[in-house]
Design a protein around this motif. Structure first.
Motif, mmCIF file in Angstrom:
data_model
loop_
_atom_site.group_PDB
_atom_site.id
_atom_site.type_symbol
_atom_site.label_atom_id
_atom_site.label_comp_id
_atom_site.label_asym_id
_atom_site.label_seq_id
_atom_site.Cartn_x
_atom_site.Cartn_y
_atom_site.Cartn_z
ATOM 1 N N VAL A 134 66.908 135.748 29.526
ATOM 2 C CA VAL A 134 66.918 134.317 29.227
ATOM 3 C C VAL A 134 65.480 133.908 28.937
ATOM 4 N N VAL A 135 65.317 133.055 27.933
ATOM 5 C CA VAL A 135 63.984 132.602 27.541
ATOM 6 C C VAL A 135 63.777 131.180 28.040
ATOM 7 N N ILE A 136 62.696 130.974 28.790
ATOM 8 C CA ILE A 136 62.317 129.637 29.229
ATOM 9 C C ILE A 136 61.137 129.184 28.359
ATOM 10 N N GLN A 137 61.403 128.204 27.502
ATOM 11 C CA GLN A 137 60.348 127.689 26.628
ATOM 12 C C GLN A 137 59.566 126.613 27.370
ATOM 13 N N VAL A 138 58.259 126.777 27.402
ATOM 14 C CA VAL A 138 57.384 125.813 28.079
ATOM 15 C C VAL A 138 56.675 124.976 27.017
ATOM 16 N N ASN A 139 57.015 123.701 26.953
ATOM 17 C CA ASN A 139 56.394 122.804 25.989
ATOM 18 C C ASN A 139 55.102 122.230 26.565
ATOM 19 N N PRO A 140 54.012 122.220 25.767
ATOM 20 C CA PRO A 140 52.741 121.699 26.266
ATOM 21 C C PRO A 140 52.794 120.193 26.475
ATOM 22 N N LEU A 141 52.008 119.729 27.432
ATOM 23 C CA LEU A 141 51.937 118.295 27.702
ATOM 24 C C LEU A 141 51.026 117.603 26.690
ATOM 25 N N VAL A 142 51.258 116.308 26.526
ATOM 26 C CA VAL A 142 50.361 115.483 25.723
ATOM 27 C C VAL A 142 49.039 115.321 26.476
ATOM 28 N N GLN A 143 47.944 115.428 25.765
ATOM 29 C CA GLN A 143 46.635 115.158 26.352
ATOM 30 C C GLN A 143 46.300 113.681 26.143
ATOM 31 N N VAL A 144 45.857 113.023 27.193
ATOM 32 C CA VAL A 144 45.508 111.594 27.077
ATOM 33 C C VAL A 144 44.084 111.379 27.595
ATOM 34 N N ASN A 145 43.397 110.467 26.941
ATOM 35 C CA ASN A 145 42.024 110.132 27.335
ATOM 36 C C ASN A 145 41.771 108.661 27.030
ATOM 37 N N PRO A 146 42.390 107.771 27.805
ATOM 38 C CA PRO A 146 42.245 106.334 27.520
ATOM 39 C C PRO A 146 40.790 105.877 27.654
ATOM 40 N N GLU A 147 40.416 104.966 26.781
ATOM 41 C CA GLU A 147 39.045 104.472 26.764
ATOM 42 C C GLU A 147 39.027 102.953 26.794
ATOM 43 N N VAL A 148 38.046 102.421 27.522
ATOM 44 C CA VAL A 148 37.816 100.976 27.545
ATOM 45 C C VAL A 148 36.377 100.750 28.022
ATOM 46 N N THR A 149 35.787 99.670 27.575
ATOM 47 C CA THR A 149 34.444 99.328 28.036
ATOM 48 C C THR A 149 34.476 99.016 29.522
ATOM 49 N N ALA A 150 33.524 99.545 30.259
ATOM 50 C CA ALA A 150 33.550 99.400 31.714
ATOM 51 C C ALA A 150 33.331 97.967 32.168
ATOM 52 N N GLU A 151 32.589 97.186 31.388
ATOM 53 C CA GLU A 151 32.308 95.797 31.766
ATOM 54 C C GLU A 151 32.621 94.890 30.596
ATOM 55 N N LEU A 152 33.383 93.809 30.871
ATOM 56 C CA LEU A 152 33.807 92.874 29.844
ATOM 57 C C LEU A 152 33.441 91.449 30.246
ATOM 58 N N CYS A 153 33.366 90.595 29.225
ATOM 59 C CA CYS A 153 33.144 89.175 29.485
ATOM 60 C C CYS A 153 34.466 88.433 29.493
ATOM 61 N N SER A 154 34.559 87.440 30.321
ATOM 62 C CA SER A 154 35.772 86.624 30.419
ATOM 63 C C SER A 154 36.147 86.069 29.057
ATOM 64 N N GLY A 155 37.446 86.177 28.730
ATOM 65 C CA GLY A 155 37.959 85.641 27.483
ATOM 66 C C GLY A 155 37.719 86.527 26.287
ATOM 67 N N GLU A 156 36.989 87.615 26.458
ATOM 68 C CA GLU A 156 36.678 88.493 25.334
ATOM 69 C C GLU A 156 37.817 89.474 25.114
ATOM 70 N N PRO A 157 38.451 89.479 23.931
ATOM 71 C CA PRO A 157 39.527 90.448 23.668
ATOM 72 C C PRO A 157 38.930 91.815 23.362
ATOM 73 N N ILE A 158 39.588 92.837 23.871
ATOM 74 C CA ILE A 158 39.145 94.207 23.600
ATOM 75 C C ILE A 158 40.369 95.107 23.499
ATOM 76 N N GLN A 159 40.294 95.990 22.562
ATOM 77 C CA GLN A 159 41.412 96.924 22.372
ATOM 78 C C GLN A 159 41.168 98.189 23.190
ATOM 79 N N ILE A 160 42.188 98.595 23.893
ATOM 80 C CA ILE A 160 42.126 99.856 24.629
ATOM 81 C C ILE A 160 43.057 100.850 23.965
ATOM 82 N N ASP A 161 42.763 102.132 24.161
ATOM 83 C CA ASP A 161 43.538 103.157 23.450
ATOM 84 C C ASP A 161 43.823 104.326 24.386
ATOM 85 N N GLY A 162 45.118 104.719 24.462
ATOM 86 C CA GLY A 162 45.495 105.863 25.288
ATOM 87 C C GLY A 162 45.097 107.199 24.684
ATOM 88 N N ASN A 163 44.838 107.223 23.369
ATOM 89 C CA ASN A 163 44.429 108.429 22.659
ATOM 90 C C ASN A 163 45.327 109.634 22.931
#
Length: 301
Positions: free
Chosen positions: A202-231
């Motif tokens: 019997v063959v057990i196929q192992v599918n690789p996991l998705v790699q994720v590296n979310p990024e965001v600026t460590a410090e933000l100003c109130s009311g400032e919109p910023i896009q974050i990405d899970g990558n």
């Protein structure tokens, strides 16, 4: 035997005697009952010589062979030994040893024993065909024969043996790191009967996991919109579900996309935490490490 003329004057009665000797058949001891595995042979070596007999014949009520089948002029009990090979499958074989007096003085004598042929055990392997990297799964072994069993299988590198299996089916946990073929090698049961040369796999196929590296600026100003990405990267390459979770979720434009916009107003420094989870087309799920960032209020002039 007496002859006469019936009382007449011719002669005196004449008589003679004939002695008839009856020779009883001897008693043959063929040996104790035996057991053997299907496809095997057994050495029958417990038979005893019978005085007065000089030829011995081995026979059976079902197809099988003896080596030797005929023994002439044996001088010791050990000379009666033979190797019996049953050839008609499992079951009981009645084996008979016939002693013969080649001079014809003694009648044939017979003794018998039973050879029980035990069937070889049977095993079949099954299991899940696909898992995700880092997961475990179970191999299923379906067995027949006499418990407990011992099963040996191979993962393409090494053999592994599971002993003392008392129930069928038996589940065995495995954790392959990559796609792996598990192949049966052998199975043995409580009778010591072993089936080898197995090839089912019997063959057990192992599918690789998705790699994720979310990024965001460590410090933000109130009311400032910023896009974050899970990558998300890798895995199946097709991502069916995205999910952001944590204290900052309510301030995302859409927590179900990989790159939402985060925006909130604060009157004092506030730290938020988000984790990103993605599911690919193979239903493999990856969750990121927590992403922490701080939003600071704008200075008052």
């Amino acid at each position: 035997l007496t002859l006469g003329d019936g009382g007449g004057p011719c002669a005196d009665d004449i008589s003679d005697q004939l002695v008839v000797t009856y020779n009883a058949a001897g008693s043959v001891i063929a040996g104790a009952n035996q057991e053997v595995c299907e496809g095997g042979s057994i050495n029958l070596e417990e038979a005893l010589l019978v005085p007065g007999y000089n030829r011995y014949l081995w026979s059976t009520d079902r197809p099988g062979s003896f080596a030797p089948a005929v023994i002439d002029d044996p001088s010791a009990d050990a000379d009666l030994a033979t190797i019996f090979t049953p050839s008609n499958g499992p079951g009981d074989y009645l084996v008979t040893l016939t002693a013969i007096d080649a001079d014809g003085i003694l009648p044939d004598a017979k003794g018998s024993l039973t050879v029980k042929v035990n069937p070889l055990p049977i095993v079949a392997i099954a299991g899940a065909t696909t898992i995700c990297e880092g997961q475990s799964t179970y191999l299923t072994f379906n067995l027949s024969g006499t418990a407990p069993w011992s099963v040996t299988f191979n993962d393409g590198v090494s053999n592994f043996t599971i002993d003392d299996i008392s129930n069928s089916p038996h589940l065995q946990e495995v954790s392959p790191l990559t796609t792996t073929t598990y192949t049966l090698v052998s199975v043995k049961d409580a009778n010591g009967c072993e089936r080898t040369g197995l090839t089912q796999s019997v063959v057990i196929q192992v599918n690789p996991l998705v790699q994720v590296n979310p990024e965001v600026t460590a410090e933000l100003c109130s009311g400032e919109p910023i896009q974050i990405d899970g990558n998300p990267l890798g895995g199946s390459g097709i991502y069916d579900k995205h999910l952001w979770q944590g204290s900052g979720t309510s301030f995302l434009s859409d927590p179900a996309i990989p790159d939402p916009v985060f925006q909130t107003n604060v009157d004092q420094p506030t730290t938020f935490e988000l984790t990103y989870q993605v599911t690919d087309r193979n239903t493999c799920i990856t969750t990121s490490q927590p992403l922490r960032f701080t939003v600071y209020p704008k200075p008052v002039i």
